[in-house]
Design a protein around this motif. Structure first.
Motif, PDB file in Angstrom:
ATOM      1  N   THR A  41      19.027   6.536  20.041  1.00 18.82           N
ATOM      2  CA  THR A  41      19.639   6.848  18.752  1.00 18.82           C
ATOM      3  C   THR A  41      18.754   6.330  17.618  1.00 18.82           C
ATOM      4  O   THR A  41      17.930   5.419  17.818  1.00 18.82           O
ATOM      5  CB  THR A  41      21.022   6.194  18.639  1.00 18.82           C
ATOM      6  OG1 THR A  41      20.854   4.770  18.683  1.00 18.82           O
ATOM      7  CG2 THR A  41      21.938   6.626  19.777  1.00 18.82           C
ATOM      8  N   PRO A  42      18.898   6.870  16.424  1.00 15.66           N
ATOM      9  CA  PRO A  42      18.118   6.337  15.298  1.00 15.66           C
ATOM     10  C   PRO A  42      18.333   4.848  15.087  1.00 15.66           C
ATOM     11  O   PRO A  42      17.388   4.108  14.779  1.00 15.66           O
ATOM     12  CB  PRO A  42      18.636   7.156  14.109  1.00 15.66           C
ATOM     13  CG  PRO A  42      19.114   8.445  14.710  1.00 15.66           C
ATOM     14  CD  PRO A  42      19.685   8.066  16.046  1.00 15.66           C
ATOM     15  N   GLU A  43      19.568   4.384  15.264  1.00 13.99           N
ATOM     16  CA  GLU A  43      19.857   2.969  15.072  1.00 13.99           C
ATOM     17  C   GLU A  43      19.181   2.113  16.135  1.00 13.99           C
ATOM     18  O   GLU A  43      18.655   1.022  15.835  1.00 13.99           O
ATOM     19  CB  GLU A  43      21.370   2.737  15.085  1.00 13.99           C
ATOM     20  CG  GLU A  43      22.126   3.405  13.954  1.00 13.99           C
ATOM     21  CD  GLU A  43      22.401   4.892  14.220  1.00 13.99           C
ATOM     22  OE1 GLU A  43      22.900   5.563  13.301  1.00 13.99           O
ATOM     23  OE2 GLU A  43      22.114   5.389  15.337  1.00 13.99           O
ATOM     24  N   ALA A  44      19.198   2.594  17.387  1.00 15.23           N
ATOM     25  CA  ALA A  44      18.542   1.846  18.462  1.00 15.23           C
ATOM     26  C   ALA A  44      17.037   1.799  18.258  1.00 15.23           C
ATOM     27  O   ALA A  44      16.389   0.764  18.473  1.00 15.23           O
ATOM     28  CB  ALA A  44      18.878   2.468  19.820  1.00 15.23           C
ATOM     29  N   LEU A  45      16.458   2.914  17.821  1.00 14.10           N
ATOM     30  CA  LEU A  45      15.017   2.949  17.567  1.00 14.10           C
ATOM     31  C   LEU A  45      14.652   2.051  16.392  1.00 14.10           C
ATOM     32  O   LEU A  45      13.584   1.429  16.391  1.00 14.10           O
ATOM     33  CB  LEU A  45      14.562   4.382  17.316  1.00 14.10           C
ATOM     34  CG  LEU A  45      14.634   5.331  18.516  1.00 14.10           C
ATOM     35  CD1 LEU A  45      14.240   6.742  18.104  1.00 14.10           C
ATOM     36  CD2 LEU A  45      13.741   4.847  19.652  1.00 14.10           C
ATOM     37  N   GLU A  46      15.530   1.981  15.391  1.00 15.76           N
ATOM     38  CA  GLU A  46      15.276   1.074  14.279  1.00 15.76           C
ATOM     39  C   GLU A  46      15.268  -0.369  14.768  1.00 15.76           C
ATOM     40  O   GLU A  46      14.420  -1.184  14.361  1.00 15.76           O
ATOM     41  CB  GLU A  46      16.339   1.255  13.203  1.00 15.76           C
ATOM     42  CG  GLU A  46      16.097   0.410  11.962  1.00 15.76           C
ATOM     43  CD  GLU A  46      17.188   0.565  10.928  1.00 15.76           C
ATOM     44  OE1 GLU A  46      16.906   0.299   9.745  1.00 15.76           O
ATOM     45  OE2 GLU A  46      18.323   0.930  11.294  1.00 15.76           O
ATOM     46  N   PHE A  47      16.191  -0.703  15.665  1.00 10.31           N
ATOM     47  CA  PHE A  47      16.240  -2.053  16.224  1.00 10.31           C
ATOM     48  C   PHE A  47      14.969  -2.347  17.016  1.00 10.31           C
ATOM     49  O   PHE A  47      14.359  -3.416  16.879  1.00 10.31           O
ATOM     50  CB  PHE A  47      17.480  -2.181  17.108  1.00 10.31           C
ATOM     51  CG  PHE A  47      17.638  -3.533  17.747  1.00 10.31           C
ATOM     52  CD1 PHE A  47      17.791  -4.671  16.980  1.00 10.31           C
ATOM     53  CD2 PHE A  47      17.624  -3.659  19.133  1.00 10.31           C
ATOM     54  CE1 PHE A  47      17.942  -5.917  17.562  1.00 10.31           C
ATOM     55  CE2 PHE A  47      17.766  -4.900  19.726  1.00 10.31           C
ATOM     56  CZ  PHE A  47      17.925  -6.033  18.947  1.00 10.31           C
ATOM     57  N   LEU A  48      14.537  -1.384  17.844  1.00  7.27           N
ATOM     58  CA  LEU A  48      13.296  -1.568  18.596  1.00  7.27           C
ATOM     59  C   LEU A  48      12.104  -1.704  17.659  1.00  7.27           C
ATOM     60  O   LEU A  48      11.187  -2.509  17.904  1.00  7.27           O
ATOM     61  CB  LEU A  48      13.062  -0.391  19.546  1.00  7.27           C
ATOM     62  CG  LEU A  48      13.998  -0.213  20.732  1.00  7.27           C
ATOM     63  CD1 LEU A  48      13.526   0.937  21.606  1.00  7.27           C
ATOM     64  CD2 LEU A  48      14.101  -1.493  21.555  1.00  7.27           C
ATOM     65  N   ASP A 215      12.974  -2.231  27.142  1.00 10.28           N
ATOM     66  CA  ASP A 215      14.049  -2.420  28.122  1.00 10.28           C
ATOM     67  C   ASP A 215      15.110  -3.382  27.602  1.00 10.28           C
ATOM     68  O   ASP A 215      16.313  -3.113  27.672  1.00 10.28           O
ATOM     69  CB  ASP A 215      13.479  -2.947  29.437  1.00 10.28           C
ATOM     70  CG  ASP A 215      12.542  -1.961  30.111  1.00 10.28           C
ATOM     71  OD1 ASP A 215      12.563  -0.772  29.763  1.00 10.28           O
ATOM     72  OD2 ASP A 215      11.778  -2.402  31.002  1.00 10.28           O
ATOM     73  N   PHE A 216      14.662  -4.519  27.106  1.00 14.42           N
ATOM     74  CA  PHE A 216      15.581  -5.521  26.561  1.00 14.42           C
ATOM     75  C   PHE A 216      16.357  -4.965  25.370  1.00 14.42           C
ATOM     76  O   PHE A 216      17.588  -5.075  25.290  1.00 14.42           O
ATOM     77  CB  PHE A 216      14.802  -6.771  26.149  1.00 14.42           C
ATOM     78  CG  PHE A 216      15.551  -7.670  25.204  1.00 14.42           C
ATOM     79  CD1 PHE A 216      16.513  -8.547  25.682  1.00 14.42           C
ATOM     80  CD2 PHE A 216      15.296  -7.633  23.833  1.00 14.42           C
ATOM     81  CE1 PHE A 216      17.222  -9.374  24.801  1.00 14.42           C
ATOM     82  CE2 PHE A 216      15.988  -8.456  22.958  1.00 14.42           C
ATOM     83  CZ  PHE A 216      16.955  -9.328  23.447  1.00 14.42           C
ATOM     84  N   GLY A 217      15.620  -4.377  24.433  1.00 16.54           N
ATOM     85  CA  GLY A 217      16.234  -3.961  23.189  1.00 16.54           C
ATOM     86  C   GLY A 217      17.279  -2.875  23.352  1.00 16.54           C
ATOM     87  O   GLY A 217      18.358  -2.932  22.749  1.00 16.54           O
TER      88      GLY A 217
END
Length: 555
Positions: A41-48, A215-217
Motif C-alpha cells: 500500500t502507499p502507506e506501507a511503502l512510505e513507512f519502508l 520483511d520487517f517493515g
C-alpha cells in the motif's frame, strides 16, 4: 528495569503515531500478483521509505565493517572478547526485557516457510511458537516474499485458509484446545537485498532495498496493532548478526518504528540467532544493546558452523573441519558455544533457545522415522539438561518427542532462567578449537556435500527454500556448509581417509559424476544449480554467501 546508561543516545519516546512528511523513496519494479496491493500500500511503502531513509546508510557501513573484519581474520587476527565493552559484561545490574505476552513458554518452536500450506500445518502443530521464516527456509522469490506477507496478514486476522488445485482444503484449527503458536517472524539478514523494490537515497542514488527492512517493515506495519490487540505482539528472530553494533541498529529501528506507529516503547521483542563466530564473542553486548526489546538468544548451529569455516577457510589445517556428519553438538567446540550461550542468557534473564536437529521423519518409512525420533530425543534431552528454555523442530511429527524431553526437566515451569550456570567459564581458545572435533574427511563425505549442495540449490532456484533430502531437512545454511567445506578442503590440500588428495581435478570429477547421476525432470533447475555450485565452491574467490549471487542472477 535497572540498567546502566544506554549505549546509544536519547531513548525518550513520544509515541505520536504520526508520519513526518516525506517524499516516496521506494519504487516497485517487480510484477504485481493477486492481492499484492493489500501489502504494498502507499502507506506501507512510505513507512519502508522512511526506514531506508534513516537506516540504510548505517546498514551499508556495518556491512563494510564486516568485510574489514573478514580481511583481518584471513590475515591471522582472531576474534576476541572486546576490551572496550568489558564494563558491560562485568556489570551485574542490567537484564533484558524478557518474554512478551505469548512468549512465556517456548519449550518447542516449529520452524518453516510462510507459504500457506506449510503455515497452516505449523499453526495446527501444537508447538508453542511458529518461526515464520522469510530467511533461510524461504527462497526469496518476489512471489514468496509478498505472498508470505499475505499469509501472515491473513493469519493475524483469523482468515488464513488454503485449497489445492485438486480441491483439498486446509484450515487453521490449532491444537486440541484450539490454541495456535505465537508467531515470531524471521526477516532476511542484513546482507540480502530486495531487487523488486528500488530505494532512492538522499544523494539521489538508486539501489535495491534492504531485504531486512522490507520483511520487517511490511510485517510490522500491517500487523503490529492487531497482534497486540490479540494478546501477543510483533516478535522477530534476527539472523546473521556479527556484532553488537548490528544489534544496536536493530534496536534503533525498533524504537523508531514504535514511535512512528504509535506503539508503546518496548512492545517489539527480538530473539537473536547466535549463528556467527563473531557474534559468539559479543553475546552479552548484543543482549545489552537490545535489552529493552530482547527476549533471548538462539543457538543457530548450522550457520554457526558455516561461519567458522568461512571465517578461517584459508588459515591452515587447524581450522579444517571433518565430514559434516561428524560435527555433532557434543564435540568440544560446539559444547563451548552452547554452554556460553545458556549461561550468558540466564545471567541476563533472557531465554536460551536450542537449535534444530536436521533429522526428520518419513511417514512412509517406519525405520527412518524411528531413527529420526531417536536422534531428536537425544538432541533435545541434551539441550534441556544443559539449561535451554526451548528448542526448534522442523516437522510437526517431532513436537511430541521434543516436548517430552523438555517436560521432564521443566515440569510446569515455563523456563529455566533460575539456572544461571555460574560454573561455565568459556575461553576464546575453546570457541576456536576446531581441532578438538577430530574426525576425518571421507570420499563419501565429499560426494555427499556435492550431492546436497546441488540438490538444495536446485530446490532453492525453484522457489523451495526448505528441502527434505536423504531424510534430513536442508536449508540455505546446510547448503553453505556443503559448498564451503569443498572449497576449504581443496585450498588446504586435504586428503581423504582413503588417501585421495582433494584437488581441483578430483573434485571436478566428483561433481561431474554426482551431477550425471541426478534424477532429472522436465523444467528442473539442475543446470543452473551446477553453475551456482561451481561458482561458490570451485572458484578461487570465495563468495561470502552463495545465495547473494544466485539471487541477483537467477531469481
Amino acid at each position: 528495569m535497572n540498567t546502566p546508561a544506554p549505549a546509544t543516545s536519547d531513548r525518550t519516546r513520544t509515541n505520536t503515531g504520526s508520519f513526518a512528511t516525506i517524499q516516496p523513496h521506494l519504487e516497485i519494479t517487480g510484477d504485481l500478483g493477486p492481492r499484492y496491493e493489500e501489502i504494498l500500500t502507499p502507506e506501507a511503502l512510505e513507512f519502508l521509505g522512511d526506514l531506508h531513509d534513516r537506516f540504510a546508510g548505517t546498514r551499508h557501513d556495518l556491512l563494510a565493517t564486516r568485510l574489514r573484519k573478514r580481511v583481518d581474520a584471513s590475515n591471522g587476527r582472531d576474534p576476541e572478547f572486546l576490551t572496550e565493552t568489558a564494563h558491560i559484561r562485568r556489570d551485574p545490574s542490567w537484564h533484558v526485557a524478557g518474554a512478551g505476552p505469548g512468549l512465556v513458554d517456548r519449550r518447542v518452536e516449529i520452524t518453516g516457510p510462510t507459504d500457506r500450506k506449510m503455515a497452516i500445518n505449523a499453526l495446527n502443530s501444537g508447538a508453542k511458537v511458529w518461526l515464520a521464516d522469510q530467511e533461510d527456509a524461504t527462497s526469496p522469490t518476489w512471489a514468496n516474499v509478498i505472498e508470505g506477507q499475505i499469509t501472515l496478514f491473513d493469519q493475524v486476522r483469523g482468515q488464513l485458509s488454503f485449497e489445492t488445485p485438486e480441491g483439498k482444503k486446509y484450515a487453521v484449527t490449532g491444537d486440541a484446545t484450539g490454541a495456535t503458536p505465537t508467531i515470531v517472524m524471521r526477516p532476511r539478514g542484513w546482507h540480502l537485498v530486495e531487487k523488486n523494490l528500488t530505494f532512492v537515497d538522499r544523494a539521489n542514488r538508486r539501489m535495491n532495498a534492504s531485504g531486512s527492512l522490507v520483511d520487517f517493515g511490511l510485517y510490522l506495519f500491517h500487523n503490529a496493532k492487531r497482534l497486540i490487540e490479540g494478546g501477543s505482539g510483533p516478535y522477530f528472530y534476527l539472523p546473521k548478526l556479527e556484532s553488537h553494533l548490528e544489534a544496536r541498529l536493530w534496536d534503533d529501528i525498533f524504537s523508531h518504528s514504535e514511535d512512528r506507529l504509535g506503539i508503546d516503547y518496548g512492545t517489539i521483542r527480538a530473539t537473536v540467532l547466535i549463528e556467527t563466530i563473531q557474534a559468539a564473542f559479543e553475546m552479552e553486548e548484543i543482549l545489552y544493546e537490545l535489552r529493552d526489546h530482547c527476549a533471548g538468544l538462539n543457538a543457530g548451529r548450522w550457520d554457526y558452523i558455516f561461519s567458522i569455516i568461512k571465517t578461517f577457510r584459508a588459515r591452515g589445517r587447524r581450522f579444517v573441519f571433518p565430514d559434516r556428519k561428524q560435527i555433532t553438538m557434543t564435540v568440544p567446540i560446539m559444547r563451548a558455544y552452547t554452554e556460553l550461550l545458556v549461561s550468558t542468557c540466564h545471567r541476563r534473564r533472557a531465554y536460551a533457545i536450542g537449535g534444530m536437529s536436521a533429522f526428520i521423519p518419513n511417514r512412509r518409512d517406519p525405520e527412518v522415522t524411528a531413527r529420526a525420533l531417536s536422534q531428536v530425543a537425544e538432541d533435545k534431552k541434551r539441550e534441556a539438561g544443559d539449561g535451554f528454555d526451548g528448542t526448534w523442530v522442523a516437522h510437526p511429527d517431532l513436537i511430541t518427542t521434543a516436548q517430552a524431553e523438555f517436560d521432564r526437566v521443566l515440569g510446569n515451569k515455563p523456563n529455566q532462567l533460575d539456572r544461571t550456570r555460574d560454573d561455565v567459564r568459556v575461553t576464546a581458545a575453546e570457541l576456536l578449537d576446531v581441532e578438538s572435533i577430530g574426525g576425518e574427511i571421507t570420499a563419501a563425505g565429499v560426494r555427499g556435500n556435492i550431492s546436497i549442495g546441488l540438490r538444495y540449490i536446485e530446490s532453492w532456484l525453484r522457489g523451495v527454500g526448505a528441502a527434505a533430502i536423504d531424510n534430513l531437512m536442508e536449508d540455505a545454511a546446510t547448503a553453505e556448509i556443503s559448498r564451503s567445506q569443498i572449497w576449504q578442503w581443496v585450498h588446504e590440500n586435504s586428503v581423504t581417509a582413503e588417501g585421495i588428495r582433494i584437488d581441483e581435478d578430483w573434485i571436478a570429477e566428483q561433481v561431474d559424476e554426482v551431477f550425471g547421476g541426478l534424477q532429472r525432470t522436465p523444467g528442473d533447475r539442475f543446470d543452473d544449480a551446477l553453475e551456482v555450485f561451481r561458482a561458490s565452491a570451485l572458484e578461487p574467490e570465495f563468495p561470502t554467501f552463495l545465495t547473494v549471487g544466485a539471487y541477483v542472477r537467477y531469481l
